[in-house]
Design a protein around this motif. Structure first.
Motif, PDB file in Angstrom:
ATOM      1  N   ALA A  68      61.208  40.309 -31.991  1.00 18.55           N
ATOM      2  CA  ALA A  68      60.404  41.361 -31.370  1.00 18.55           C
ATOM      3  C   ALA A  68      60.463  41.319 -29.843  1.00 18.55           C
ATOM      4  CB  ALA A  68      58.955  41.244 -31.839  1.00 18.55           C
ATOM      5  N   VAL A  69      60.418  40.114 -29.255  1.00 20.82           N
ATOM      6  CA  VAL A  69      60.419  40.037 -27.789  1.00 20.82           C
ATOM      7  C   VAL A  69      61.817  40.212 -27.223  1.00 20.82           C
ATOM      8  CG1 VAL A  69      58.357  38.587 -27.778  1.00 20.82           C
ATOM      9  CG2 VAL A  69      60.621  37.503 -27.668  1.00 20.82           C
ATOM     10  N   GLY A  70      62.833  39.985 -28.044  1.00 21.58           N
ATOM     11  CA  GLY A  70      64.201  40.240 -27.642  1.00 21.58           C
ATOM     12  C   GLY A  70      64.750  39.255 -26.629  1.00 21.58           C
ATOM     13  N   PRO A  71      66.004  39.467 -26.221  1.00 21.85           N
ATOM     14  CA  PRO A  71      66.652  38.547 -25.280  1.00 21.85           C
ATOM     15  C   PRO A  71      65.948  38.441 -23.929  1.00 21.85           C
ATOM     16  CG  PRO A  71      68.261  40.001 -26.323  1.00 21.85           C
ATOM     17  CD  PRO A  71      66.905  40.543 -26.666  1.00 21.85           C
ATOM     18  N   GLY A  72      65.176  39.468 -23.561  1.00 24.37           N
ATOM     19  CA  GLY A  72      64.469  39.422 -22.290  1.00 24.37           C
ATOM     20  C   GLY A  72      63.141  38.707 -22.350  1.00 24.37           C
ATOM     21  N   GLY A  73      62.724  38.310 -23.553  1.00 25.78           N
ATOM     22  CA  GLY A  73      61.472  37.587 -23.725  1.00 25.78           C
ATOM     23  C   GLY A  73      61.718  36.134 -24.056  1.00 25.78           C
ATOM     24  N   ARG A  74      60.657  35.465 -24.503  1.00 29.88           N
ATOM     25  CA  ARG A  74      60.777  34.050 -24.878  1.00 29.88           C
ATOM     26  C   ARG A  74      59.840  33.780 -26.043  1.00 29.88           C
ATOM     27  NH1 ARG A  74      65.039  31.032 -24.138  1.00 29.88           N
ATOM     28  NH2 ARG A  74      64.578  28.857 -24.582  1.00 29.88           N
ATOM     29  N   ALA A  75      60.317  33.076 -27.050  1.00 30.96           N
ATOM     30  CA  ALA A  75      59.505  32.688 -28.200  1.00 30.96           C
ATOM     31  C   ALA A  75      59.553  31.174 -28.327  1.00 30.96           C
ATOM     32  CB  ALA A  75      60.012  33.345 -29.482  1.00 30.96           C
ATOM     33  N   THR A  76      58.403  30.552 -28.222  1.00 32.24           N
ATOM     34  CA  THR A  76      58.291  29.094 -28.292  1.00 32.24           C
ATOM     35  C   THR A  76      57.554  28.702 -29.557  1.00 32.24           C
ATOM     36  OG1 THR A  76      58.240  28.880 -25.884  1.00 32.24           O
ATOM     37  CG2 THR A  76      57.322  27.042 -27.166  1.00 32.24           C
ATOM     38  N   GLY A  77      58.110  27.752 -30.292  1.00 35.18           N
ATOM     39  CA  GLY A  77      57.452  27.235 -31.486  1.00 35.18           C
ATOM     40  C   GLY A  77      57.144  25.765 -31.311  1.00 35.18           C
ATOM     41  N   ILE A  78      55.960  25.345 -31.771  1.00 36.09           N
ATOM     42  CA  ILE A  78      55.618  23.918 -31.749  1.00 36.09           C
ATOM     43  C   ILE A  78      55.144  23.505 -33.130  1.00 36.09           C
ATOM     44  CG2 ILE A  78      55.013  23.970 -29.305  1.00 36.09           C
ATOM     45  CD1 ILE A  78      52.046  23.834 -30.153  1.00 36.09           C
ATOM     46  N   ASP A  79      55.434  22.263 -33.498  1.00 34.84           N
ATOM     47  CA  ASP A  79      55.003  21.746 -34.793  1.00 34.84           C
ATOM     48  C   ASP A  79      54.835  20.242 -34.691  1.00 34.84           C
ATOM     49  OD1 ASP A  79      54.954  23.086 -37.771  1.00 34.84           O
ATOM     50  OD2 ASP A  79      55.335  20.925 -37.854  1.00 34.84           O
ATOM     51  N   LEU A  80      53.954  19.715 -35.540  1.00 37.29           N
ATOM     52  CA  LEU A  80      53.618  18.300 -35.536  1.00 37.29           C
ATOM     53  C   LEU A  80      54.644  17.451 -36.288  1.00 37.29           C
ATOM     54  CD1 LEU A  80      51.304  16.335 -34.674  1.00 37.29           C
ATOM     55  CD2 LEU A  80      50.231  16.808 -36.888  1.00 37.29           C
ATOM     56  N   ALA A  81      55.432  18.090 -37.168  1.00 35.63           N
ATOM     57  CA  ALA A  81      56.369  17.364 -38.026  1.00 35.63           C
ATOM     58  C   ALA A  81      57.780  17.429 -37.457  1.00 35.63           C
ATOM     59  CB  ALA A  81      56.342  17.940 -39.438  1.00 35.63           C
ATOM     60  N   ALA A  82      58.362  16.273 -37.200  1.00 39.09           N
ATOM     61  CA  ALA A  82      59.692  16.230 -36.597  1.00 39.09           C
ATOM     62  C   ALA A  82      60.737  16.906 -37.473  1.00 39.09           C
ATOM     63  CB  ALA A  82      60.082  14.781 -36.329  1.00 39.09           C
ATOM     64  N   GLY A  83      60.611  16.756 -38.796  1.00 40.32           N
ATOM     65  CA  GLY A  83      61.575  17.385 -39.699  1.00 40.32           C
ATOM     66  C   GLY A  83      61.557  18.891 -39.588  1.00 40.32           C
TER      67      GLY A  83
END
Length: 273
Positions: A68-83
């Motif tokens: 949705a945000v496209g190449p001009g945006g940024r999407a960051t994901g965080i998670d507690l599980a390394a896998g």
């Protein structure tokens, strides 16, 4: 909850989701992906925006945000599980989503810059956290003024059709404490208490289809319910399957599959401008 107990809970949660990271949301039963995509649709991320997926799992919301945000945006994901982080990072590369980054981090207390995100999603995450109110307040600070937050939770928080399968195999609890996730109003009060405006909920029913008992078993081992299986002695697992077959029979459809309507709640809010 004390610091030590909260730390233990985080460690247990991370360990469970590490163990399911290779099969999470990939056993042929659409579950987390349609829920997360519906949540992202309600949030209406725009091209060029900065988006955050809190507790990203295998990327169900993250990839929808990135598209949705496209190449001009940024999407960051965080998670507690390394896998989960490793698998999601690899999948983002495979999809060519260069506007995506994934980091190992606790969604309950993310170490991210304040006021850096236009939109944030937390799909099936908030009720796992030891301090939901504190987490919501921390997330608010990550948003720009007017930034949008979206949560997905079970509308019937106990998920009765699933929990009933296991209840006879676990120690009886003398009481069940009331939870803010029991009702739409409870969730909305919690979010307002964390300092958000424009708080509202919408619901839909997810049509969950299991081909047979074997697929139900694989699915129930592929996400957080695995922790419940692991609390039950292995010698009793065949009894659990017998109970599941008996319970699921009430949902059998004409084509022989099991079809269950799962009510899902989406709660939306904004950081005050």
């Amino acid at each position: 909850m004390g610091v030590a107990r909260a730390s233990e809970r985080r460690a247990r949660t991370a360990a469970v989701f590490d163990r399911v990271s290779d099969v999470y949301d990939s056993v042929g039963v659409p579950w987390f992906t349609p829920i997360a995509e519906r949540l992202v649709g309600e949030l209406r991320p725009r091209p060029g925006e900065r988006a955050l997926d809190l507790g990203c799992g295998r990327g169900a919301a993250l990839f929808a945000l990135a598209e949705a945000v496209g190449p001009g945006g940024r999407a960051t994901g965080i998670d507690l599980a390394a896998g989960m982080v490793e698998a999601t990072r690899a999948e983002a590369r495979a999809r060519g989503l260069e506007q995506t980054d994934v980091a190992l981090m606790d969604a309950a207390a993310p170490e991210l810059p304040h006021g850096a995100y236009d939109v944030a999603a937390a799909s099936f995450v908030i009720f796992f956290l030891p301090g939901p109110l504190a987490a919501l307040r921390a997330w608010r600070e990550l948003l720009v003024p007017g930034g949008r937050l979206g949560l997905s939770t079970f509308q019937d928080h106990a998920s009765g059709w699933l929990d009933e399968v296991f209840q006879d195999f676990l120690p009886a609890s003398p009481f069940r404490a009331a939870s803010p996730f029991d009702t739409d109003e409870g969730v909305e009060r919690l979010v307002r208490a964390a300092g958000y405006d424009a708080v509202r909920s919408t619901t839909f029913t997810l049509d969950v289809v299991f081909r047979d008992l074997a697929q139900w078993r694989a699915w129930s081992w592929s996400h957080g319910q695995r922790a419940t299986w692991e609390r039950i002695p292995e010698r009793r697992h065949p009894e659990v399957l017998t109970a599941a077959a008996r319970h699921l029979e009430g949902f059998r459809s004409a084509d022989g599959t099991y079809r269950i309507g799962q009510p899902i709640r989406l709660t939306l809010a904004e950081r005050p401008s």
